[in-house]
Scaffold this motif. Structure first.
Motif, PDB file in Angstrom:
ATOM      1  N   ARG A 155       0.793  -1.221   0.000  1.00 66.48           N
ATOM      2  CA  ARG A 155       0.000   0.000   0.000  1.00 66.48           C
ATOM      3  C   ARG A 155       0.836   1.287   0.000  1.00 66.48           C
ATOM      4  O   ARG A 155       0.334   2.345  -0.376  1.00 66.48           O
ATOM      5  CB  ARG A 155      -0.950  -0.017   1.205  1.00 66.48           C
ATOM      6  CG  ARG A 155      -2.055  -1.058   1.122  1.00 66.48           C
ATOM      7  CD  ARG A 155      -3.135  -0.653   0.139  1.00 66.48           C
ATOM      8  NE  ARG A 155      -3.884   0.484   0.596  1.00 66.48           N
ATOM      9  CZ  ARG A 155      -4.969   0.404   1.385  1.00 66.48           C
ATOM     10  NH1 ARG A 155      -5.406  -0.788   1.766  1.00 66.48           N
ATOM     11  NH2 ARG A 155      -5.596   1.494   1.754  1.00 66.48           N
ATOM     12  N   GLN A 168      -4.575  -0.872  -3.351  1.00 66.59           N
ATOM     13  CA  GLN A 168      -5.716  -0.274  -2.668  1.00 66.59           C
ATOM     14  C   GLN A 168      -7.035  -0.801  -3.221  1.00 66.59           C
ATOM     15  O   GLN A 168      -7.951  -1.122  -2.456  1.00 66.59           O
ATOM     16  CB  GLN A 168      -5.678   1.250  -2.770  1.00 66.59           C
ATOM     17  CG  GLN A 168      -6.826   1.906  -2.005  1.00 66.59           C
ATOM     18  CD  GLN A 168      -6.667   3.405  -1.860  1.00 66.59           C
ATOM     19  OE1 GLN A 168      -5.578   3.947  -2.074  1.00 66.59           O
ATOM     20  NE2 GLN A 168      -7.725   4.076  -1.479  1.00 66.59           N
ATOM     21  N   ALA A 226      -4.756   0.261   6.931  1.00 70.79           N
ATOM     22  CA  ALA A 226      -3.531  -0.225   6.300  1.00 70.79           C
ATOM     23  C   ALA A 226      -2.307   0.370   6.982  1.00 70.79           C
ATOM     24  O   ALA A 226      -1.496   1.042   6.336  1.00 70.79           O
ATOM     25  CB  ALA A 226      -3.534   0.088   4.815  1.00 70.79           C
TER      26      ALA A 226
END
Length: 238
Positions: A155, A168, A226
């Motif tokens: 990410r 994503q 994340a």
């Protein structure tokens, strides 16, 4: 018959002793995982199965009472799968994902409920994942699943797998599918893309999709984030 499931990520940093000074950073994730385990406990299953990604040596079944360790992270801490405190001769050490799962289960009283583990290989094809899930649900009694596994590790530029612009969208699709208990959407997650993005949970989530066929469960997404560039989501099916 599958009656409930919880999906949780499996970073060792979930364990406060491992996270040490960074423990507070994952407090919200920890709380969501605790809530998800509570949903499993409230379902009062006849047996509980913990699924988690595993390398070759950790794949396959792990019996109740099998031991996992966080000693590799500099922490003198062992955990046991289920409420059994007797040594098991010949039992393999739990893979890390099941070790984290056993630690989560240890936050709740599972005495009287048989608990077993299953290490799942990341390369397992979707069709086989679904088949394994159906086999788990077809066993005797009311079954609950604790499904361990992370989203992508790509990410950010500092993520373990470096940055990948596809990460994503993959995480959003996976989180949406798990939160809605959408079996078709979970089964549609691309194994090759998941491998490229280091999404360790893909195979285990698809085992869950197979187990849930015909169970008519509703989903709820409890957490999505994340940190450290890795997708973590917590969901319950009941």
């Amino acid at each position: 018959m599958l009656i409930a499931a919880a999906c949780c990520p499996c970073p060792p940093l979930l364990v406060p002793e491992v996270a040490a000074g960074a423990a507070a950073e994952l407090d919200a994730l920890r709380a969501a995982c605790t809530d998800a385990i509570g949903v499993l406990a409230a379902s009062r299953p006849d047996r509980l199965m913990v699924l988690g990604p595993a390398e070759q040596e950790g794949r396959g079944p792990h019996p109740q009472g099998a031991v996992g360790s966080f000693r590799g992270f500099g922490v003198d801490k062992d955990v046991r799968l289920g409420a059994v405190d007797t040594a098991l001769e010949g039992a393999r050490t739990l893979p890390l994902s099941l070790t984290v799962g056993a630690w989560l289960l240890g936050l709740t009283d599972w005495s009287g409920t048989p608990v077993e583990g299953l290490g799942v290989g990341e390369p397992l094809p979707t069709a086989r994942c679904l088949e394994v899930g159906r086999e788990l649900a077809a066993g005797a009694g009311r079954v609950a699943l604790l499904v361990m596994g992370d989203g992508t590790a790509c990410r950010t530029h500092k993520a373990p797998g470096y940055f990948d612009e596809r990460a994503q969208a993959f995480d959003e699709a996976a989180a949406r599918a798990l939160g809605a208990a959408d079996l078709n959407a979970v089964a549609a997650l691309d194994p090759e893309l998941a491998f490229d993005l280091q999404a360790s949970g893909r195979a285990c989530w698809q085992v869950l999709a197979g187990a849930a066929q015909g169970a008519d469960l509703s989903g709820q997404l409890l957490h999505e984030d994340a940190p450290y560039g890795v997708g973590y989501y917590v969901a319950t099916w009941s």
